[in-house]
Design a protein around this motif. Structure first.
Motif, PDB file in Angstrom:
ATOM      1  N   PRO A 269      43.606  37.505  53.003  1.00 42.96           N
ATOM      2  CA  PRO A 269      43.440  38.164  51.794  1.00 42.96           C
ATOM      3  C   PRO A 269      44.361  39.395  51.656  1.00 42.96           C
ATOM      4  O   PRO A 269      44.504  39.959  52.534  1.00 42.96           O
ATOM      5  CB  PRO A 269      41.992  38.513  51.655  1.00 42.96           C
ATOM      6  CG  PRO A 269      41.497  38.566  53.033  1.00 42.96           C
ATOM      7  CD  PRO A 269      42.391  37.528  54.015  1.00 42.96           C
ATOM      8  N   THR A 270      45.010  39.418  50.529  1.00 44.81           N
ATOM      9  CA  THR A 270      45.759  40.850  50.371  1.00 44.81           C
ATOM     10  C   THR A 270      44.970  41.791  49.539  1.00 44.81           C
ATOM     11  O   THR A 270      45.673  42.812  49.233  1.00 44.81           O
ATOM     12  CB  THR A 270      47.081  40.275  49.682  1.00 44.81           C
ATOM     13  OG1 THR A 270      46.703  39.546  48.551  1.00 44.81           O
ATOM     14  CG2 THR A 270      47.826  39.516  50.524  1.00 44.81           C
ATOM     15  N   ARG A 271      43.990  41.358  48.930  1.00 44.28           N
ATOM     16  CA  ARG A 271      43.181  42.445  48.102  1.00 44.28           C
ATOM     17  C   ARG A 271      41.589  42.004  48.337  1.00 44.28           C
ATOM     18  O   ARG A 271      41.322  41.092  48.751  1.00 44.28           O
ATOM     19  CB  ARG A 271      43.529  42.149  46.725  1.00 44.28           C
ATOM     20  CG  ARG A 271      43.307  40.906  46.057  1.00 44.28           C
ATOM     21  CD  ARG A 271      43.668  40.678  44.604  1.00 44.28           C
ATOM     22  NE  ARG A 271      43.590  39.281  44.194  1.00 44.28           N
ATOM     23  CZ  ARG A 271      42.440  38.693  43.823  1.00 44.28           C
ATOM     24  NH1 ARG A 271      41.415  39.346  43.938  1.00 44.28           N
ATOM     25  NH2 ARG A 271      42.482  37.432  43.420  1.00 44.28           N
ATOM     26  N   LYS A 272      40.775  42.688  47.801  1.00 48.99           N
ATOM     27  CA  LYS A 272      39.288  42.704  47.699  1.00 48.99           C
ATOM     28  C   LYS A 272      38.964  41.664  46.858  1.00 48.99           C
ATOM     29  O   LYS A 272      39.301  41.403  45.839  1.00 48.99           O
ATOM     30  CB  LYS A 272      38.575  43.992  47.445  1.00 48.99           C
ATOM     31  CG  LYS A 272      37.329  43.911  47.148  1.00 48.99           C
ATOM     32  CD  LYS A 272      36.509  43.680  48.459  1.00 48.99           C
ATOM     33  CE  LYS A 272      34.930  43.646  48.285  1.00 48.99           C
ATOM     34  NZ  LYS A 272      34.359  43.176  49.398  1.00 48.99           N
ATOM     35  N   ARG A 273      38.077  40.723  47.369  1.00 47.05           N
ATOM     36  CA  ARG A 273      37.365  39.512  46.947  1.00 47.05           C
ATOM     37  C   ARG A 273      36.016  39.726  47.010  1.00 47.05           C
ATOM     38  O   ARG A 273      35.455  39.965  48.040  1.00 47.05           O
ATOM     39  CB  ARG A 273      37.927  38.257  47.270  1.00 47.05           C
ATOM     40  CG  ARG A 273      39.371  37.884  47.458  1.00 47.05           C
ATOM     41  CD  ARG A 273      39.668  36.629  47.944  1.00 47.05           C
ATOM     42  NE  ARG A 273      41.061  36.346  48.514  1.00 47.05           N
ATOM     43  CZ  ARG A 273      41.521  35.505  49.202  1.00 47.05           C
ATOM     44  NH1 ARG A 273      40.577  34.635  49.682  1.00 47.05           N
ATOM     45  NH2 ARG A 273      42.758  35.302  49.229  1.00 47.05           N
ATOM     46  N   ALA A 274      35.346  39.356  45.825  1.00 47.49           N
ATOM     47  CA  ALA A 274      33.847  39.279  45.970  1.00 47.49           C
ATOM     48  C   ALA A 274      33.496  38.404  47.086  1.00 47.49           C
ATOM     49  O   ALA A 274      33.945  37.370  47.068  1.00 47.49           O
ATOM     50  CB  ALA A 274      33.016  39.005  44.632  1.00 47.49           C
ATOM     51  N   LEU A 275      32.342  38.592  47.649  1.00 49.23           N
ATOM     52  CA  LEU A 275      31.944  37.688  48.861  1.00 49.23           C
ATOM     53  C   LEU A 275      31.335  36.454  48.253  1.00 49.23           C
ATOM     54  O   LEU A 275      30.602  36.382  47.117  1.00 49.23           O
ATOM     55  CB  LEU A 275      30.599  38.465  49.561  1.00 49.23           C
ATOM     56  CG  LEU A 275      30.443  37.884  50.864  1.00 49.23           C
ATOM     57  CD1 LEU A 275      31.430  37.799  52.155  1.00 49.23           C
ATOM     58  CD2 LEU A 275      28.900  38.406  51.323  1.00 49.23           C
ATOM     59  N   GLU A 276      31.933  35.416  48.768  1.00 52.63           N
ATOM     60  CA  GLU A 276      31.550  34.051  48.328  1.00 52.63           C
ATOM     61  C   GLU A 276      30.328  33.395  49.064  1.00 52.63           C
ATOM     62  O   GLU A 276      29.852  33.827  50.116  1.00 52.63           O
ATOM     63  CB  GLU A 276      32.638  33.024  48.462  1.00 52.63           C
ATOM     64  CG  GLU A 276      34.126  33.218  47.901  1.00 52.63           C
ATOM     65  CD  GLU A 276      35.106  32.487  48.255  1.00 52.63           C
ATOM     66  OE1 GLU A 276      35.460  31.505  47.416  1.00 52.63           O
ATOM     67  OE2 GLU A 276      35.718  32.648  49.044  1.00 52.63           O
ATOM     68  N   MET A 277      29.557  32.667  48.308  1.00 53.09           N
ATOM     69  CA  MET A 277      28.395  31.963  48.839  1.00 53.09           C
ATOM     70  C   MET A 277      28.385  30.525  48.686  1.00 53.09           C
ATOM     71  O   MET A 277      28.788  30.261  47.563  1.00 53.09           O
ATOM     72  CB  MET A 277      27.114  32.752  48.201  1.00 53.09           C
ATOM     73  CG  MET A 277      26.697  34.140  48.511  1.00 53.09           C
ATOM     74  SD  MET A 277      25.418  34.749  47.692  1.00 53.09           S
ATOM     75  CE  MET A 277      24.018  33.708  48.328  1.00 53.09           C
ATOM     76  N   LEU A 278      27.683  30.011  49.462  1.00 58.91           N
ATOM     77  CA  LEU A 278      27.389  28.356  49.132  1.00 58.91           C
ATOM     78  C   LEU A 278      25.845  28.268  49.300  1.00 58.91           C
ATOM     79  O   LEU A 278      25.068  28.844  50.042  1.00 58.91           O
ATOM     80  CB  LEU A 278      27.901  27.609  50.361  1.00 58.91           C
ATOM     81  CG  LEU A 278      29.563  27.278  50.556  1.00 58.91           C
ATOM     82  CD1 LEU A 278      29.895  26.364  51.561  1.00 58.91           C
ATOM     83  CD2 LEU A 278      29.847  26.732  49.079  1.00 58.91           C
TER      84      LEU A 278
END
Length: 278
Positions: A269-278
């Motif tokens: 990643p090059t920027r903040k992303r919201a934490l993903e969930m399954l």
């Protein structure tokens, strides 16, 4: 890789364990699934992860049977629903899990994800369970960096042992700020769905690196998550042959060329992303 990850406080646990999501839910598969779990333990994958959510308790019941005679060899992990994570609710939920798992304690008990119950209440419940000897460590799951900061600002929050999150080659978001936060606080990341439930693209780079190491593409994907000494990895294997393959991932040493090729195919990643969930 030493094959072990150090928890806060110094206890060492296997870097490669066993995930059990969706196990124990089909009668026709139970025997083979139990054989797979027992083989994994024999091969040294002695950290076993489950949750009260899995099959609404069915997975814990399955493990209570599958782990018969093996409990003392296992570092057993389960998770509490957020709606059950109140001060009293977490104690009652833990007791139900212990009954299904046919054991007197959990080695690690996690808040499955954040809900409406204040973190302070959950921590009080966890600490009460520790004093009773019903759990040995507690932690969290699916908490992003801002949640972890809030947890650490909450009384008792520094008692957290791990954060279990979705992390694999196709889900590298945690590397931007969550993984550095965990490393700074000497807290392991526990990676669930490390091969994206078998959906990671195995052609191309993964296949090429696998051929180089005389391995399978999924083994390379697991070895990639295991490359970090702060990561605990919990793939599921419902069949003994898959469990044996998972165990083999511990022997793969990815070199700089391999890692660069994987970065090109699965960019960090090059920027903040919201934490993903399954």
């Amino acid at each position: 890789m030493s094959g072990k990850v150090v928890l806060p406080g110094g206890e060492k646990v296997p870097a490669l364990g066993i995930g059990t999501w969706m196990m124990g839910e089909r009668a026709a598969a139970r025997k083979e699934e139990a054989e797979s779990v027992r083989l994994g333990i024999e091969l040294g994958l002695t950290l076993v992860d489950t949750a009260e959510m899995y099959g609404d308790g069915a997975c814990e019941t399955f493990l209570g049977e599958a782990l018969a005679g093996l409990r003392e060899k296992v570092f057993l992990v389960s998770k509490v629903y957020p709606q059950n994570a109140s001060r009293a609710g977490v104690v009652a939920a833990c007791e139900r899990s212990l009954k299904r798992l046919k054991t007197d304690r959990l080695d690690l008990y996690l808040l499955h994800w954040r809900g409406g119950v204040p973190l302070e209440e959950t921590i009080i419940g966890f600490e009460h369970l520790k004093t009773q000897g019903k759990i040995r460590h507690w932690g969290v799951s699916n908490l992003d960096t801002d949640d972890m900061n809030e947890l650490y600002e909450t009384p008792g929050g520094e008692g957290c042992a791990v954060n279990q999150v979705l992390y694999n080659l196709t889900r590298r978001g945690p590397e931007y700020d969550l993984l550095p936060w965990l490393e700074e606080h000497e807290m392991p990341l526990m990676a669930y769905s490390p091969i994206e439930q078998g959906r990671i693209r195995t052609s191309g780079v993964l296949a090429e690196i696998a051929a180089k190491h005389k391995a399978k593409p999924f083994q390379v994907a697991l070895a990639w998550v295991l490359r970090n000494p702060n990561n605990i990895v919990i793939p599921k294997a419902s069949r003994p042959e898959h469990m044996r393959e998972n165990a083999g991932a511990r022997d793969i040493r990815l070199d700089g060329e391999d890692l660069a090729a994987l970065d090109a195919a699965f960019p960090p990643p090059t920027r903040k992303r919201a934490l993903e969930m399954l």
